[in-house]
Enzyme design. Sequence first.
Site, mmCIF file in Angstrom:
data_model
loop_
_atom_site.group_PDB
_atom_site.id
_atom_site.type_symbol
_atom_site.label_atom_id
_atom_site.label_comp_id
_atom_site.label_asym_id
_atom_site.label_seq_id
_atom_site.Cartn_x
_atom_site.Cartn_y
_atom_site.Cartn_z
ATOM 1 N N CYS A 14 0.853 -1.189 0.000
ATOM 2 C CA CYS A 14 0.000 0.000 0.000
ATOM 3 C C CYS A 14 0.890 1.241 0.000
ATOM 4 C CB CYS A 14 -0.899 0.000 1.234
ATOM 5 S SG CYS A 14 -1.960 1.449 1.365
ATOM 6 N N HIS A 59 -8.943 -3.512 -2.789
ATOM 7 C CA HIS A 59 -8.041 -2.757 -1.911
ATOM 8 C C HIS A 59 -8.429 -1.277 -1.889
ATOM 9 C CE1 HIS A 59 -3.791 -1.872 -0.407
ATOM 10 N NE2 HIS A 59 -4.182 -0.679 -0.830
ATOM 11 N N GLU A 60 -8.677 -0.699 -3.073
ATOM 12 C CA GLU A 60 -9.004 0.734 -3.140
ATOM 13 C C GLU A 60 -10.397 1.015 -2.566
ATOM 14 O OE1 GLU A 60 -6.598 2.620 -3.657
ATOM 15 O OE2 GLU A 60 -5.260 1.110 -4.510
ATOM 16 N N HIS A 86 -10.139 1.259 1.107
ATOM 17 C CA HIS A 86 -9.628 2.573 1.541
ATOM 18 C C HIS A 86 -10.770 3.551 1.799
ATOM 19 C CE1 HIS A 86 -5.317 2.753 1.666
ATOM 20 N NE2 HIS A 86 -5.167 2.221 0.478
#
Length: 208
Positions: A120, A162-163, A166
Site C-alpha cells: 500500500c 483494496h481501493e 480505503h
Amino acid sequence: MAVRVQGELVDSFPRFAPEVERGTVRRITVVGEEILRRRCREVTRFGTPELSRLIDDMFATNQVADGAGLAANQIDVDLQLFVWDITDEWGVRHVGHIANPVLDDVPAEDRRLVDEPEGCLSVPGPYRVVSRPDRAVVRGSDKDGNPLVIEGRGYFARCLQHETDHLHGHLYLDRLAQRERKTALREMAESQDEVYARRAARAEELGK
C-alpha cells in the site's frame, strides 16, 4: 498489449496516461493519519473542473509512487473516488477512475480466495500475503456522473477491492494478525525514507 480504459478496450494508449501529464503530484497520507480511518464522503458534484483536476493529480501521484491504484483519502481528500493504472497477470493494462464505488457481493459458491502479497502506498515499504476473492465487480460513476461497471480478475480484482476498502477507512493491515501487523509497521519505519527518496527521484525524472 491490450489496454482497457474505463473498462473498454482501446486501439492504442500512451505509456503515461494523459492525466499524468496534466496532474500535479500531491503528498501521500500515511497509516496513522485520521483521514485513512473513516468512511469517505460520496461524490455529489460531477462534471466539474475541480473533480477532473483531482483525478489528474491522483494519476500523477500514483505514477510517481509506482502504484497500481490510489484512493482520494490517500492524498488527504475526503471523497469516495479512486484511480488505477495496472497490468494484470494476462498482460492487459487497466486504466481508469471511479466515484462512489460499491463492490458486488460474490456468492460463496462462485468465490475463490487467493493468497497473494499486497502492499500500500500509505504503508510505504512492506508487503504481506492477504487473502481476497480472485474476481471483483465494482459499480459507481465516472467523473461526469455516467454509470460505470468495472470487472477485474486476479491482480486487478485485488486492486479494486483494496481501493474500495480505503474509501471505507480500511487498510490491508487490518486483515493481518496483530503480530504480523506490528512487524509490517516496524518494516515500514525502517524502509520509508528509502521509499520517499525513490518517489522524489521518480518525480524529478518525470518533471513533476
